[in-house]
Structure formats: C-alpha cells, structure tokens
Design a protein around this motif. Structure first.
Motif, PDB file in Angstrom:
ATOM      1  N   LYS A  87      17.541 -18.828 -21.505  1.00 55.83           N
ATOM      2  CA  LYS A  87      18.631 -17.889 -21.204  1.00 55.83           C
ATOM      3  C   LYS A  87      18.617 -16.628 -22.073  1.00 55.83           C
ATOM      4  O   LYS A  87      19.462 -16.463 -22.958  1.00 55.83           O
ATOM      5  N   PRO A  88      17.683 -15.737 -21.841  1.00 51.55           N
ATOM      6  CA  PRO A  88      17.700 -14.479 -22.579  1.00 51.55           C
ATOM      7  C   PRO A  88      18.981 -13.710 -22.249  1.00 51.55           C
ATOM      8  O   PRO A  88      19.593 -13.946 -21.210  1.00 51.55           O
ATOM      9  N   ASP A  89      19.388 -12.816 -23.133  1.00 51.48           N
ATOM     10  CA  ASP A  89      20.630 -12.080 -22.911  1.00 51.48           C
ATOM     11  C   ASP A  89      20.539 -11.158 -21.705  1.00 51.48           C
ATOM     12  O   ASP A  89      21.533 -10.856 -21.064  1.00 51.48           O
ATOM     13  N   ALA A  90      19.332 -10.690 -21.427  1.00 51.48           N
ATOM     14  CA  ALA A  90      19.150  -9.851 -20.250  1.00 51.48           C
ATOM     15  C   ALA A  90      17.674  -9.872 -19.859  1.00 51.48           C
ATOM     16  O   ALA A  90      16.813 -10.215 -20.664  1.00 51.48           O
ATOM     17  N   VAL A  91      17.412  -9.526 -18.617  1.00 52.35           N
ATOM     18  CA  VAL A  91      16.041  -9.427 -18.151  1.00 52.35           C
ATOM     19  C   VAL A  91      15.803  -7.995 -17.692  1.00 52.35           C
ATOM     20  O   VAL A  91      16.596  -7.459 -16.908  1.00 52.35           O
ATOM     21  N   VAL A  92      14.757  -7.371 -18.222  1.00 48.78           N
ATOM     22  CA  VAL A  92      14.397  -6.058 -17.710  1.00 48.78           C
ATOM     23  C   VAL A  92      13.345  -6.267 -16.633  1.00 48.78           C
ATOM     24  O   VAL A  92      12.263  -6.794 -16.906  1.00 48.78           O
ATOM     25  N   ALA A  93      13.685  -5.913 -15.391  1.00 53.07           N
ATOM     26  CA  ALA A  93      12.723  -6.049 -14.309  1.00 53.07           C
ATOM     27  C   ALA A  93      11.923  -4.752 -14.245  1.00 53.07           C
ATOM     28  O   ALA A  93      12.465  -3.703 -13.902  1.00 53.07           O
ATOM     29  N   VAL A  94      10.662  -4.827 -14.622  1.00 53.88           N
ATOM     30  CA  VAL A  94       9.810  -3.639 -14.589  1.00 53.88           C
ATOM     31  C   VAL A  94       9.191  -3.568 -13.194  1.00 53.88           C
ATOM     32  O   VAL A  94       8.480  -4.467 -12.768  1.00 53.88           O
ATOM     33  N   ILE A  95       9.496  -2.495 -12.506  1.00 56.34           N
ATOM     34  CA  ILE A  95       9.176  -2.408 -11.095  1.00 56.34           C
ATOM     35  C   ILE A  95       8.263  -1.236 -10.812  1.00 56.34           C
ATOM     36  O   ILE A  95       8.459  -0.155 -11.363  1.00 56.34           O
ATOM     37  N   ASP A  96       7.270  -1.465  -9.985  1.00 55.02           N
ATOM     38  CA  ASP A  96       6.480  -0.351  -9.475  1.00 55.02           C
ATOM     39  C   ASP A  96       7.296   0.284  -8.351  1.00 55.02           C
ATOM     40  O   ASP A  96       7.314  -0.194  -7.228  1.00 55.02           O
ATOM     41  N   ALA A  97       7.979   1.366  -8.685  1.00 54.14           N
ATOM     42  CA  ALA A  97       8.936   1.945  -7.743  1.00 54.14           C
ATOM     43  C   ALA A  97       8.263   2.573  -6.534  1.00 54.14           C
ATOM     44  O   ALA A  97       8.912   2.860  -5.533  1.00 54.14           O
ATOM     45  N   SER A  98       6.943   2.749  -6.608  1.00 54.90           N
ATOM     46  CA  SER A  98       6.268   3.315  -5.444  1.00 54.90           C
ATOM     47  C   SER A  98       5.995   2.216  -4.414  1.00 54.90           C
ATOM     48  O   SER A  98       5.480   2.477  -3.333  1.00 54.90           O
ATOM     49  N   ASN A  99       6.320   1.004  -4.776  1.00 55.56           N
ATOM     50  CA  ASN A  99       6.149  -0.119  -3.853  1.00 55.56           C
ATOM     51  C   ASN A  99       7.418  -0.962  -3.915  1.00 55.56           C
ATOM     52  O   ASN A  99       7.405  -2.139  -4.262  1.00 55.56           O
ATOM     53  N   GLN A 109      15.362 -12.410  -6.675  1.00 51.61           N
ATOM     54  CA  GLN A 109      15.230 -13.782  -7.174  1.00 51.61           C
ATOM     55  C   GLN A 109      15.870 -13.918  -8.547  1.00 51.61           C
ATOM     56  O   GLN A 109      16.559 -14.891  -8.824  1.00 51.61           O
ATOM     57  N   LEU A 110      15.631 -12.932  -9.394  1.00 54.46           N
ATOM     58  CA  LEU A 110      16.237 -12.964 -10.723  1.00 54.46           C
ATOM     59  C   LEU A 110      17.757 -12.944 -10.611  1.00 54.46           C
ATOM     60  O   LEU A 110      18.461 -13.676 -11.292  1.00 54.46           O
ATOM     61  N   LEU A 111      18.247 -12.096  -9.704  1.00 52.19           N
ATOM     62  CA  LEU A 111      19.690 -11.980  -9.543  1.00 52.19           C
ATOM     63  C   LEU A 111      20.283 -13.257  -8.990  1.00 52.19           C
ATOM     64  O   LEU A 111      21.344 -13.705  -9.408  1.00 52.19           O
ATOM     65  N   GLU A 112      19.571 -13.860  -8.043  1.00 50.21           N
ATOM     66  CA  GLU A 112      20.077 -15.107  -7.474  1.00 50.21           C
ATOM     67  C   GLU A 112      20.121 -16.210  -8.517  1.00 50.21           C
ATOM     68  O   GLU A 112      20.959 -17.104  -8.457  1.00 50.21           O
ATOM     69  N   LEU A 113      19.219 -16.137  -9.453  1.00 45.87           N
ATOM     70  CA  LEU A 113      19.198 -17.121 -10.521  1.00 45.87           C
ATOM     71  C   LEU A 113      20.342 -16.893 -11.496  1.00 45.87           C
ATOM     72  O   LEU A 113      20.635 -17.721 -12.346  1.00 45.87           O
ATOM     73  N   GLY A 114      21.006 -15.768 -11.342  1.00 44.41           N
ATOM     74  CA  GLY A 114      22.158 -15.496 -12.195  1.00 44.41           C
ATOM     75  C   GLY A 114      21.815 -14.759 -13.477  1.00 44.41           C
ATOM     76  O   GLY A 114      22.636 -14.665 -14.383  1.00 44.41           O
ATOM     77  N   SER A 115      20.589 -14.237 -13.567  1.00 43.14           N
ATOM     78  CA  SER A 115      20.225 -13.495 -14.777  1.00 43.14           C
ATOM     79  C   SER A 115      20.931 -12.145 -14.802  1.00 43.14           C
ATOM     80  O   SER A 115      21.233 -11.565 -13.762  1.00 43.14           O
ATOM     81  N   LYS A 116      21.177 -11.654 -15.993  1.00 50.91           N
ATOM     82  CA  LYS A 116      21.686 -10.292 -16.135  1.00 50.91           C
ATOM     83  C   LYS A 116      20.472  -9.369 -16.119  1.00 50.91           C
ATOM     84  O   LYS A 116      19.603  -9.458 -16.980  1.00 50.91           O
ATOM     85  N   VAL A 117      20.408  -8.530 -15.112  1.00 49.57           N
ATOM     86  CA  VAL A 117      19.176  -7.773 -14.884  1.00 49.57           C
ATOM     87  C   VAL A 117      19.390  -6.285 -15.132  1.00 49.57           C
ATOM     88  O   VAL A 117      20.440  -5.734 -14.810  1.00 49.57           O
ATOM     89  N   ILE A 118      18.384  -5.662 -15.751  1.00 43.00           N
ATOM     90  CA  ILE A 118      18.346  -4.209 -15.834  1.00 43.00           C
ATOM     91  C   ILE A 118      17.089  -3.798 -15.077  1.00 43.00           C
ATOM     92  O   ILE A 118      16.007  -4.330 -15.352  1.00 43.00           O
ATOM     93  N   ILE A 119      17.229  -2.913 -14.125  1.00 46.09           N
ATOM     94  CA  ILE A 119      16.046  -2.538 -13.354  1.00 46.09           C
ATOM     95  C   ILE A 119      15.382  -1.315 -13.986  1.00 46.09           C
ATOM     96  O   ILE A 119      16.042  -0.300 -14.223  1.00 46.09           O
ATOM     97  N   ASP A 120      14.099  -1.469 -14.268  1.00 49.97           N
ATOM     98  CA  ASP A 120      13.321  -0.342 -14.761  1.00 49.97           C
ATOM     99  C   ASP A 120      12.449   0.147 -13.611  1.00 49.97           C
ATOM    100  O   ASP A 120      11.453  -0.464 -13.271  1.00 49.97           O
ATOM    101  N   LEU A 121      12.873   1.227 -12.980  1.00 52.95           N
ATOM    102  CA  LEU A 121      12.062   1.794 -11.902  1.00 52.95           C
ATOM    103  C   LEU A 121      10.917   2.557 -12.561  1.00 52.95           C
ATOM    104  O   LEU A 121      11.048   3.729 -12.915  1.00 52.95           O
ATOM    105  N   ASN A 122       9.805   1.866 -12.728  1.00 54.29           N
ATOM    106  CA  ASN A 122       8.667   2.480 -13.402  1.00 54.29           C
ATOM    107  C   ASN A 122       7.790   3.196 -12.377  1.00 54.29           C
ATOM    108  O   ASN A 122       7.992   3.074 -11.177  1.00 54.29           O
ATOM    109  N   MET A 123       6.821   3.945 -12.868  1.00 54.63           N
ATOM    110  CA  MET A 123       5.888   4.677 -11.990  1.00 54.63           C
ATOM    111  C   MET A 123       6.620   5.722 -11.157  1.00 54.63           C
ATOM    112  O   MET A 123       6.264   5.973 -10.004  1.00 54.63           O
ATOM    113  N   MET A 124       7.647   6.314 -11.725  1.00 58.29           N
ATOM    114  CA  MET A 124       8.391   7.328 -10.987  1.00 58.29           C
ATOM    115  C   MET A 124       7.513   8.543 -10.682  1.00 58.29           C
ATOM    116  O   MET A 124       7.779   9.266  -9.719  1.00 58.29           O
ATOM    117  N   ASP A 125       6.459   8.752 -11.502  1.00 64.05           N
ATOM    118  CA  ASP A 125       5.533   9.865 -11.189  1.00 64.05           C
ATOM    119  C   ASP A 125       4.828   9.638  -9.849  1.00 64.05           C
ATOM    120  O   ASP A 125       4.666  10.550  -9.050  1.00 64.05           O
TER     121      ASP A 125
END
Ligand code: GDP
Ligand code: MG
Length: 671
Positions: A87-99, A109-125
């Motif tokens: 049970k980490p305090d939060a999960v950073v979901a690192v996402i390839d935002a171009s996909n 899936q992370l959200l359904e599991l009840g994790s506290k999620v921060i979305i990192d929309l990576n690859m914004m370039d």
C-alpha cells in the motif's frame, strides 16, 4: 526500512507500460541515486530511491513495466502484490501520452484497485508533434486524479510532478469505478454483498472473481462465494453469447475509447491508421450523417415493432375475443351465474387481454434493443443525441426511452435500464408518460375529427408537442427539486462493433419479456378485477351504467371535471377506465352513450364544445399513466416515485385542462 511514518515522509510507486519513460522519470526524481534490491521471495530487480522536495521526503519505488494488473505474468503479479500488500501512499502512473488509450488501461486498473493515482502524461513532445491536443481538465475530472504533463528525458514538468506527489499525501481521492453494463453490475453487486476479503477492495475483488482471476479465486476457495461466482458467470455468459472476461476487458476499452475520443482533438488526422470501428464511426458519428443514420435505424426498429407486431397483436386480440365468448357461453351453458361470466369475460379476459395485445410489440422491441445494444450501435445513437438531450438536462442515453415512449410508454420506461446514472434513469422514467403513446391517438382522432375537422393534423400535432414541452419542464423542475448539485462529467462508452449472436439477443428478449409478464401481470390483474367490481356492483344494475359503482364514481368526479368544461359522469367514467388502458377511453364512451364508435362523433358534439374537447384531449394526454405503465414504473423504481408519477400527472393534467378551458372561456367573452 519503513521511513514513511513522519508527516512529510511518503512512499510512492511508479507504474506504467514498458518504455513509457519510468526509468527516466525515476532518475529525475531521485537524481539517479538508486539502489538495486531484491523483492522478498521473488528475484526480480526493484529500484528504490529517495526524492526530496521542499520538506517532503519521498521514497520512490519503480515497479516493473506492465500493461495491466491481471495476474498473468510474473511482472504483473509483482506490481499487484506490491500495490495491494505494501500500500504505497500514491502511485504515479507514467503514461506514454501519445498512445493514450492503451496506456490508460493500466490507469483504470490501478484506480479500480483503489490506489491513489497521479497521472504523469509523459512524452508530451510526441503528442504535440503528432498534432494531438489533450483536454487534461476533462481527463482529470472523469478519472478523479491529478494530472501532470511531462517530457521526462528533457526534465520538463518534473517540479510540477514532485509538487503533485507532495500534495497527494494530504488529498483524498474518490473511488473510481467503471460502469460495466446493467446485467454485469447487478452480479458484481450481488457478489460484493456476500464477499469479505480483507486487504482487497470488495468491488475490485468481485470484478476479479467474475473475470476468473486465479489468485482471488484461491483466496476465497471453499467459501460459499464460489458457487455464486459460477452462477453469475454462467448467467452472464448466456446473455452475452461470448465469454465474460472478454466482455469485461471490452467494457474497459469501451470506456477508454469514449474517454479518449471526448478528451482529445487531433489537428492532423491524415496520418492516422484507422481500425474498422473507427472507420464506421466516421460515418455513423459524422456531424451531418449521424442524425439521418440514426433516424433510419429507429425507423427500422419501429417498422419491426409495429408492422411485424400488428398482425400478431390482432391474433391475440381475436383470440381473447374468442376466449371471452367461449367462456361466457360456456358458463351460460352450465347455467353458471351471470356475474361469473361477466367477471371472466368482461373483466379479466377483456382487461388483461387489452394489455396482453401489446406483448408482441414489446417482445419485438426488446429484440430490437437487444440487437442494437449487442452490435454496439446503441452507444453511438446516444452519442449522436447527447447534445440535444443536454438541453433537457438529461443524458444522451435518455433519448431512446423517450423515443420509444411515443410507441408505448412501457417499453420506454423499461429501456431506461440502459442508463447507468440513477438520476437520469429516474428523471427519464418520470417524464416518459408525457410522451404521447399510440394508445392515446384514437382519443385525439375522435375528438379532433369531431371538433376540428379542418385542422385535425395541427391539433393532434400540438398535443404531441405539448407532451414534449411538458416533459422538458417537468424534467427540469424535478431535477431542481430532487437531484440538485454538480453534474458529473459522463463518458459515452464506444464499444467495438460486433455481430450480435442470435441466441444472446433471443435469451435477453425472453427474460425481459417474462419479467414484464409476471410482475406487471399481477398488478394489472388486480386492477382489472377491481374495476370490473366497480362496474358490476351493486347487483342487478346494468354493467358500467350510471347506477353502477363506477357510474356513481364518475358522478362524483363530474363536479371536479366541471371547471375543465366536461363535467358529465360519462367523461369521469371514461377517464377512470382510461387508467386501465388509454385505449379504453373511446370504447368506454361508446358503451356509456350506447352507440357504436362510428355514431360517437354526433353524440359528443352535443356534449362537448371545441374548447372543452381540447381540454379533454389535454387531460387524456397528461393525467395518470395507464395501469401497466404504473406497474412498470413501480417495478423500475419504488412506491414513492410511482406515487409521485401518478400524483403529478393527475394534478398537471387536471390543472392544464382547467386552465385551457377557463382562459378560453374568458377570451370568448371578450369576443
Ligand atoms: P521505461 O521502460 O518505462 O523505464 O522507459 P525509459 O525510461 O527506459 O524510456 C524509454 C525511452 O523513452 C528512452 O529512450 C527515453 O529517453 C525516452 N523518453 C522518456 N521520456 C520521454 C519523453 O517525454 N519524450 C520522448 N520523446 N522520449 C522520452
Ligand atoms: Mg525502465
């Protein structure tokens, strides 16, 4: 090892698909100060590092690159075990935002599991160079998570990410759920209610059980939940016609597909590779073609329902007539009592029969809906009509039930089951009876023909329009009274198109029809018997005459109807009988005036004026839904809403009739 105890210390995990940029983010957050360790029990590399931000002391754990949290691969299981057990305090979901669509799958899936999620929309370039615009506000509102945009290999957005992580420690997050469809949700709820599995969120565990997740199944081994799971799975798979796991995954992608479609805009779409669903959608969801295609589809369904249904309905009608005759002559044959013959033939067979004749239409309608639903088109129809329905304060999906209501309110009300939001469902049910069903048409035809022979079409159209306008007003008022507050952003799921299976559609149609027959049948039956008693009693009076109880009842109502311009007992009786089924109104007038329906025009012309005739038609449109509709409303809601539906329609119908008559009469004194 546990350094997360002090107020400003926390432990977070980085999760994401392979190559989404996790290691890059990790190195930026921790300044490359990582050490490699072993997971307890499993020898897989894990990286752990420290990140300090202002006074925050953040332990960062890099999870293996994964696509989902099903326990298929070792990596996925490790990630899941870590999230569930440590049970980490939060999960950073690192996402390839171009996909986006594919990467967001893990996030759901992370959200359904009840994790506290921060979305990192990576690859914004990459996103920018592909000409995609992402509406992060919408994404964030729907998923209920903070979102940070980053270009990790250039270090862009890293401070914002740290800030978001630090903030997440104190922020509460909502529990996110994906709406699987109505049937599946019902089974999830059932399992959830009996399930106790410490350490796992109950909804998540229920979904995983339905999915056949080996690990969760192991955890509940030998408990009474196992046969329940099997039962639910069998039932659902019979409805679906294909396997449940596929269906669940498909629903998640349907949600994501809708979400991505509504929260991204593409400036250059030439280079896009389109799959088949997307290509079909370009036509069906097209700004100009969408609505015509939709109308054509609806026309097809109505053709199916009413053209094919009409002869079947006639057969049932003829059969009921034959049965009634047979029963009454049979009873006379054995010199049975007259009342029994009347109860059986006039009351039960006639009354229940007048509802049974709708059965073919209803079954065909259910079939049509089942096919449209299973093919994936229903979701598109709602998508197309969404904007229009928002004007009513409703959701796009409410459109289908409203439209069906013009045929018959009962399937209209039942079709609200496709709405996930309880608020939308109840509002749609409450205003559905205002959609002028086909049973009310004979009343309009009779009265408009007798009093407005030159403007018949306009008069009848005005009644349909009045119903729609009233529905808009009532929906808005009820929403203001009963469902105040923010409207949550809703996503229209766009499931992939698929050929519906014949068996799945038929099974669904059958089960819904049986439900209609059984439950609505009992209430209709009781109502029919009650009305018959009123029309037959006291002994010796002519059936449904003024001396009968219902005649007296009509006489009681008559003064109440006087301000509306039709204060005669026959109108009171006709409207009372009309509660049984609106079709009955014209027939009842015929019986009461002792003429065939053809001679009726002349008789009503002596009692009504054009003004009171219009008031009567408005009353017939609005007052009290028919018994079958009331029974259906009760079945879909509860007694309170049913009472309100009956009450408001009666008051509104009567009030409008009085208003029309009084204002009309006043205006006429001026002329
Ligand atoms: P991991 O598998 O999730 O740990 O991903 P890595 O950190 O190994 O990154 C995969 C590749 O993507 C590397 O070549 C990175 O330099 C590159 N990368 C990471 N972030 C970005 C970004 O924001 N934009 C672009 N264009 N490339 C990135
Ligand atoms: Mg890596």
């Amino acid at each position: 090892m546990n350094d997360t105890n002090t107020a400003n210390s926390m432990k977070i995990a980085l999760a994401g698909n392979p190559n989404s940029g996790k290691t890059t983010v990790f190195n930026h957050l921790t300044g490359g100060r990582q050490h490699v360790g072993n997971w307890p029990g499993v020898t897989v590399e894990k990286k752990e590092g420290i990140c300090t931000h202002n006074s925050h002391h953040i332990t960062v754990v890099d999870l293996p690159g994964i696509y989902s949290l099903t326990a298929y691969s070792l990596d996925e299981r490790i990630a899941r075990d870590f999230l569930v057990r440590e049970k980490p305090d939060a999960v950073v979901a690192v996402i390839d935002a171009s996909n986006l669509e594919r990467n967001l799958y893990l996030v759901t899936q992370l959200l359904e599991l009840g994790s506290k999620v921060i979305i990192d929309l990576n690859m914004m370039d990459m996103v920018k160079s592909k000409g995609i615009e992402i509406d992060t506000g919408k994404l964030s509102a729907v998923l209920g998570t903070p979102i940070v945009e980053t270009v990790a290999h250039k270090g862009e957005g890293m401070d914002e990410l740290k800030e978001a992580i630090a903030k997440a420690q104190t922020e509460r997050s909502d529990f996110f759920t994906i709406d699987y469809d109505h049937d599946i949700e019902a089974e999830i709820k059932k399992l959830q209610d009996t399930l106790t599995l410490p350490g796992y969120p109950s909804r998540w565990a229920a979904v995983k059980l339905l999915e056949g997740d080996a690990e969760v199944l192991n955890a509940v081994e030998d408990t009474e939940i196992v046969p329940l799971v099997l039962e639910s799975q069998t039932k659902l798979e019979r409805h679906l016609g294909y396997d449940l796991e596929t269906a669940l995954v498909e629903r998640r992608y349907a949600f994501l597909s809708g979400l991505v479609k509504e929260s991204t805009r593409r400036k250059l779409d030439l280079m896009e590779r389109l799959d088949l669903s997307d290509r079909i959608d370009q036509i069906l969801l097209n700004r100009f073609l969408g609505i015509p295609v939709f109308l054509a589809m609806m026309w097809l369904v109505f053709q199916l329902v009413f053209t094919l249904g009409a002869p079947l309905a006639d057969w049932i009608d003829a059969f009921m007539g034959w049965l009634a005759k047979g029963v009454s002559s049979g009873i006379q044959g054995v010199r049975g009592p007259q009342w029994l013959s009347s109860l059986l033939s006039d009351g039960i067979i006639g009354g229940v029969g007048s509802v049974l004749v709708f059965l073919p239409n209803i079954m065909l309608l259910f079939l049509g809906i089942a096919i449209l639903e299973a093919s994936g088109y229903m979701a598109r129809a709602a998508f197309v009509m969404d904007r229009l329905m928002h004007a009513l304060g409703l959701h796009g999906k409410s459109f289908i039930p409203m439209l069906l209501g013009f045929g018959c309110n009962i399937p209209g009300i039942m079709a609200t089951r496709t709405l996930e939001s309880e608020k939308d469902r109840i509002l749609t049910i409450m205003v559905n009876p205002l959609m002028s069903c086909s049973a009310r048409l004979p009343i309009y035809i009779l009265f408009a023909g007798a009093f407005f022979p030159h403007n018949q079409g306009i008069v009848i159209f005005s009644l349909y329009l009045l119903g729609i306008i009233l529905a808009v007003i009532v929906a808005r008022v009820f929403k203001g009274i009963f469902f105040k507050g923010e409207v949550a952003p809703l996503i229209m799921e766009l499931p992939p198109y698929r050929l519906p299976t014949v068996k799945g559609a038929l099974v669904l149609m059958w089960e819904r029809s049986v439900l209609f027959l059984r439950k609505a049948g009992t209430i209709i039956f009781l109502g029919v018997v009650l009305i018959w008693c009123l029309a037959f009693l006291p002994f010796g009076v002519e059936y449904a005459s003024q001396q009968s109880l219902i005649g007296k009842l009509g006489s009681v109502f008559a003064p109440l109807l006087k301000p509306a311009g039709f204060g005669f007992w026959q109108a009171g009786v006709a409207l009372s009988f009309g509660i049984l089924a609106k079709e009955v109104v014209v027939g009842t007038l015929g019986t009461l005036y002792g003429v065939e329906e053809i001679g009726l025009t002349g008789v009503i012309q002596t009692q009504f004026t054009p003004l009171s005739a219009y008031a009567f038609m408005v009353m017939a449109l609005v007052y009290i839904p028919c018994l079958a509709a009331i029974a259906t409303i009760k079945r879909e809601t509860n007694w309170r809403w049913t009472g309100l539906a009956v009450g408001y329609s009666l008051v509104l119908g009567w009030g409008l009739a009085v208003l029309i008559y009084q204002i009309g009469a006043f205006l006429m004194t001026l002329m």
